[in-house]
Design an enzyme around this catalytic site. Structure first.
Site, short mmCIF file in Angstrom:
data_model
loop_
_atom_site.label_atom_id
_atom_site.label_comp_id
_atom_site.label_asym_id
_atom_site.label_seq_id
_atom_site.Cartn_x
_atom_site.Cartn_y
_atom_site.Cartn_z
N TRP A 63 0.63 -3.24 -2.93
CA TRP A 63 1.84 -4.31 -3.10
C TRP A 63 2.29 -4.26 -4.52
O TRP A 63 3.75 -4.26 -4.52
CB TRP A 63 1.19 -5.69 -2.85
CG TRP A 63 0.66 -5.50 -1.35
CD1 TRP A 63 -0.50 -5.84 -1.02
CD2 TRP A 63 1.51 -5.27 -0.22
NE1 TRP A 63 -0.96 -5.77 0.07
CE2 TRP A 63 0.24 -5.42 0.98
CE3 TRP A 63 2.48 -4.95 0.24
CZ2 TRP A 63 0.55 -5.16 2.21
CZ3 TRP A 63 2.79 -4.75 1.65
CH2 TRP A 63 1.81 -4.97 2.45
N ASP A 99 3.31 -12.11 -8.30
CA ASP A 99 3.17 -12.08 -6.96
C ASP A 99 1.73 -12.68 -6.68
O ASP A 99 0.76 -12.01 -6.66
CB ASP A 99 3.27 -10.60 -6.37
CG ASP A 99 2.96 -10.63 -4.91
OD1 ASP A 99 2.81 -11.72 -4.20
OD2 ASP A 99 2.92 -9.58 -3.95
N LYS A 155 -0.92 -16.92 3.87
CA LYS A 155 -2.31 -16.76 3.65
C LYS A 155 -3.15 -18.14 3.47
O LYS A 155 -4.21 -18.50 4.00
CB LYS A 155 -2.54 -15.85 2.33
CG LYS A 155 -1.88 -14.59 2.27
CD LYS A 155 -2.36 -13.59 2.87
CE LYS A 155 -1.55 -12.10 2.91
NZ LYS A 155 -2.10 -11.20 3.75
#
Length: 355
Positions: A100, A167, A191
């Protein structure tokens, strides 16, 4: 009962599922479903206001920061962050800790120069690089706090001479952080916060409007600030369920209590991985994620057999990411410790079967 260790859309508390399902039929006694309620109605405006308030309270967000409830996931933020913070002709710095982070680096290069200060790629991202210097001549420094695929997590906030961008998609709300040390935090909600479709952005207002570029209004943080997260039709249901889940978190005792539980859950599983001769954890011990515990078999030929036993015991979604294999147990906030204990029992049962 299924024990959900999935890394994607998160496990949520059963009471949140119940409340959300009731609102699908009749939201707040309006006679309308939450799926059809107007996002301009006073009832939904109250949901947005409470969701923002819960985030601000749980994370102790300073008043000079805006909280935005957006769409597009972290992938959209990979582009929006540099679009809004990287000056024309400017430079940014990134820490490469996994897939990511590397995607974020790729997007940032569309808006200016990018200096990758360090990368864990040569070690297959099993470690968090530590020996690096954040340059002073960049507009911001970006890192990913938790790496879901490789099971690593950066717990100490970097001491940065420039605005920090992070992030936090997979560990936000799982542990205490000092928001005032960041210029921008963004996180997909799926999440620890709520269902897929919602993205949380927390931004220091003082950083905006300084790039010198024309930003399309839908990608301009200021547009969404001015419209109070209503610049376009928001993800109504995702925001509502996030509100319910954040209420649940507050009633549990907030971030401090959930961090204590997350430490216990991850420690319990890592102790078994280290003890059991059939398994091992590939990530550096000091960088092990609390949210995504990755592990492999010493004998890879036994992987499918272990997964079959786990499935038989109602343990689901333990298969590792397709790019790395092995196993991954995601221990997000709503996963109870009893699920971790059952996984440990199954690992020990598997060990007994192969003595």
């Amino acid at each position: 009962m299924k024990h959900n260790f999935g890394a994607g859309p998160c496990i949520l508390p059963q009471e949140v599922f119940k409340q959300a399902s009731e609102a699908v039929i009749n939201f707040n006694d309006t006679g309308l479903s939450i799926l059809e309620i107007s996002h301009r109605s006073k009832e939904f405006e109250a949901v947005v206001a409470e969701t923002e308030s819960l985030i601000r309270d749980l994370l102790s967000v300073p008043q000079n920061y805006s909280i935005l409830l957006l769409q597009g996931g972290a992938r959209q933020q990979f582009a929006m962050a540099p679009m809004n913070l990287l000056k024309e002709g400017g430079k940014s710095a990134y820490l490469d800790t996994g897939s990511w982070a590397s995607y974020a680096i790729k997007e940032a290069k569309n808006f200016g120069s990018v200096e990758v200060v360090a990368s864990g790629k040569e070690n297959n991202y099993t470690i968090i690089p530590k020996d690096y210097t954040i340059p002073t001549d960049v507009d911001y420094f970006h890192y990913t706090s938790n790496n879901t695929i490789f099971g690593t997590e950066l717990f100490d906030i970097p001491n940065s001479p420039v605005p920090l961008v992070c992030d936090m998609s997979s560990d936000i709300m799982s542990r205490k952080i000092d928001v005032s040390k960041f210029g921008l935090i963004y996180a997909g909600a799926q999440k620890n916060i709520g269902p897929a479709g919602l993205t949380i952005v927390i931004v220091n207002n003082d950083l905006l409007g300084k790039t010198g570029r024309t930003i399309p209004s839908v990608f301009d943080y200021q547009s969404h600030i001015n419209a109070k997260s209503m610049f376009n039709t928001p993800p109504v249901f995702s925001i509502y369920v996030a509100m319910l889940n954040l209420r649940w978190l507050r009633l549990k005792g907030g971030i401090e209590e959930i961090e204590r539980e997350n430490i216990v859950k991850s420690r319990t599983l890592y102790e078994e991985i280290d003890r059991n001769p059939l398994f091992r954890g590939p990530s550096a011990v000091e960088d092990r994620s609390r949210m995504n515990v990755t592990f492999v078999m010493e004998n890879p030929e036994l992987e499918s057999e272990f997964l079959a036993l786990a499935q038989k015991r109602d343990l689901v979604a333990l298969k590792g990411h397709r790019s790395v294999g092995g196993f991954r147990a995601s221990l997000y906030n709503a996963l109870p410790i009893s699920s971790v204990h059952l996984l440990v029992d199954v690992m020990q049962e598997f060990e007994e079967n192969h003595k």
